[in-house]
Design an enzyme around this catalytic site. Structure first.
Site, PDB file in Angstrom:
ATOM      1  N   ARG A 240     -47.057  -0.269  11.491  1.00 34.91           N
ATOM      2  CA  ARG A 240     -46.504   1.220  11.234  1.00 34.91           C
ATOM      3  C   ARG A 240     -46.035   2.083   9.257  1.00 34.91           C
ATOM      4  O   ARG A 240     -45.582   0.902   8.529  1.00 34.91           O
ATOM      5  CB  ARG A 240     -44.692   0.781  11.598  1.00 34.91           C
ATOM      6  CG  ARG A 240     -44.900   0.412  13.194  1.00 34.91           C
ATOM      7  CD  ARG A 240     -45.723   1.867  13.860  1.00 34.91           C
ATOM      8  NE  ARG A 240     -44.759   1.306  15.746  1.00 34.91           N
ATOM      9  CZ  ARG A 240     -45.958   1.195  16.155  1.00 34.91           C
ATOM     10  NH1 ARG A 240     -47.228   0.880  15.831  1.00 34.91           N
ATOM     11  NH2 ARG A 240     -45.668   0.991  17.498  1.00 34.91           N
ATOM     12  N   GLU A 269     -46.447  10.593  10.468  1.00 39.76           N
ATOM     13  CA  GLU A 269     -47.321  10.850  11.558  1.00 39.76           C
ATOM     14  C   GLU A 269     -47.216  12.353  12.287  1.00 39.76           C
ATOM     15  O   GLU A 269     -46.440  12.055  12.604  1.00 39.76           O
ATOM     16  CB  GLU A 269     -47.972   9.571  12.510  1.00 39.76           C
ATOM     17  CG  GLU A 269     -48.143   8.489  11.580  1.00 39.76           C
ATOM     18  CD  GLU A 269     -48.597   7.468  12.673  1.00 39.76           C
ATOM     19  OE1 GLU A 269     -48.649   7.658  14.041  1.00 39.76           O
ATOM     20  OE2 GLU A 269     -48.788   5.938  12.634  1.00 39.76           O
ATOM     21  N   HIS A 287     -54.021   5.972  13.535  1.00 37.64           N
ATOM     22  CA  HIS A 287     -53.535   5.161  14.082  1.00 37.64           C
ATOM     23  C   HIS A 287     -54.044   5.459  16.007  1.00 37.64           C
ATOM     24  O   HIS A 287     -53.973   5.253  16.782  1.00 37.64           O
ATOM     25  CB  HIS A 287     -52.221   5.925  14.374  1.00 37.64           C
ATOM     26  CG  HIS A 287     -51.385   4.869  15.108  1.00 37.64           C
ATOM     27  ND1 HIS A 287     -49.317   4.744  15.049  1.00 37.64           N
ATOM     28  CD2 HIS A 287     -51.255   3.583  15.580  1.00 37.64           C
ATOM     29  CE1 HIS A 287     -49.603   3.422  15.567  1.00 37.64           C
ATOM     30  NE2 HIS A 287     -50.180   3.335  15.670  1.00 37.64           N
TER      31      HIS A 287
HETATM   32  C1  DGY Z   1     -48.537  -0.581  19.164  1.00 38.85           C
HETATM   33  O1  DGY Z   1     -48.464  -0.782  20.286  1.00 38.85           O
HETATM   34  O2  DGY Z   1     -47.579  -0.856  18.167  1.00 38.85           O
HETATM   35  C2  DGY Z   1     -49.694   0.434  18.507  1.00 38.85           C
HETATM   36  O3  DGY Z   1     -49.684   0.671  17.733  1.00 38.85           O
HETATM   37  C3  DGY Z   1     -50.078   1.201  19.670  1.00 38.85           C
HETATM   38  O4  DGY Z   1     -50.828   1.879  18.909  1.00 38.85           O
END
Ligand code: DGY
Length: 321
Positions: A240, A269, A287
């Site tokens: 993240r 984002e 992403h």
């Molecule tokens: C998640 O599942 O947390 C991913 O970032 C989705 O692409």
């Protein structure tokens, strides 16, 4: 269960095989689109639904949870669930689920794609060839860094962190890791060694981040931690964005504190820190961690399985706490 009286809210259009099942089994609150709903539309949709599938870009705040009284289960179409106010959900008895496991391989593979692209300057090479300015092979052109035999440092030893570590074998990369949660070390290969965060950052040639975003991992990597890294090292983030202080990262890259970075996730984002876009030593992806056709269908099926369980009075297999 086929009960068209039950209403489902989908914040986004999901892959075709998932949409076919959804349309067959539920009454949809509205026809979903491939864009994020405005906050008011999100709240309105959730208020009309018995169950919902939302994505990581949908902030589900306490007030929304409070007013969406009909909603029994909120299935997050992601493994991470930092977009949801879990405390508010718990307080109101709303069941929240996620989609672990089915995206582990896809995300670990993409981590390696970023790692290799960053160290071996793959994107710069592609850009050069497409530009028509490539004048042919040269002994000094786009020299990158070796990956094989270098030390891989993994922050976070959950499913994805471990899957990334297992892929290091073919590259003969020793694995060092840092994790905050206690882990039964017997579940990890014996040759993987634990390090404190500072020691890991100082030792590894490549650091890759696989922790969830929580209040304690927000800006886990900032100016101080970047300064602990080697000037030849690379930072990879497919977890993240806010785990890394993007401003500090941009400064560290510009001033040569670290050699490069591969990013799949960002602090705000889809906005990008302006400096990052200007730096060749950064590879930027939109992403894509779980973005394989297979994983994205499986994620939808897992959401539906959890919804089905809750609406039938059974425990959700992937309830998050
Ligand atoms: C998640 O599942 O947390 C991913 O970032 C989705 O692409």
């Amino acid at each position: 269960m086929t009960d068209l009286r039950l209403t489902l809210y989908l914040s986004r259009l999901l892959p075709d095989p998932v949409m076919a099942i959804v349309r067959d089994r539920f009454q949809l609150v509205h026809d979903p689109h491939d864009v994020s709903p405005a906050p008011s539309a999100l709240r309105e949709g959730l208020c009309q639904a018995d169950a919902a599938i939302v994505t990581l870009g949908d902030p589900i705040e306490a007030e929304t949870i409070r007013v969406a009284t009909r909603l029994k289960v909120l299935a997050n179409y992601a493994a991470g669930y930092n977009n949801i106010d879990l405390a508010a959900a718990r307080q109101r008895g709303l069941i929240v689920t996620n989609t672990p496991d089915v995206l582990t391989d896809a995300t670990a593979d993409l981590t390696w794609a970023l790692l290799l692209s960053t160290a071996r300057r793959v994107v710069e090479g592609d850009t050069l060839v497409r530009s028509g300015r490539w004048t042919g092979w040269s002994p000094t052109q786009l020299l990158g860094a070796d990956v094989s035999g270098k030390t891989l440092g993994i922050i976070g030893m959950g499913r994805i962190g471990q899957a990334v570590g297992h892929r290091a074998v073919g590259f003969r990369m020793p694995v060092r890791y840092h994790t905050r949660l206690f882990m039964a070390t017997s579940s990890l290969p014996r040759e993987w060694e634990y390090r404190s965060l500072q020691a890991l950052l100082g030792e590894a040639d490549v650091i890759t981040i696989h922790v969830p975003l929580t209040t304690s991992t927000h800006h886990l990597i900032g100016a101080r931690e970047l300064a602990w890294m080697r000037p030849t090292a690379f930072l990879i983030n497919t977890a993240r964005g806010p785990i890394v202080d993007e401003g500090a990262l941009a400064d560290a890259l510009k001033t040569g504190i670290i050699a490069g970075a591969g990013l799949d996730v960002y602090e705000q984002e889809p906005a990008l820190h302006p400096t990052l876009a200007q730096l060749n030593q950064v590879v930027l992806l939109p992403h894509l961690g779980s973005a394989t056709a297979h994983a994205r269908v499986q994620m939808g099926l897992v959401c539906l399985e959890n919804i089905h369980a809750v609406l039938n009075g059974r425990p959700a297999p992937n309830q998050v706490h």
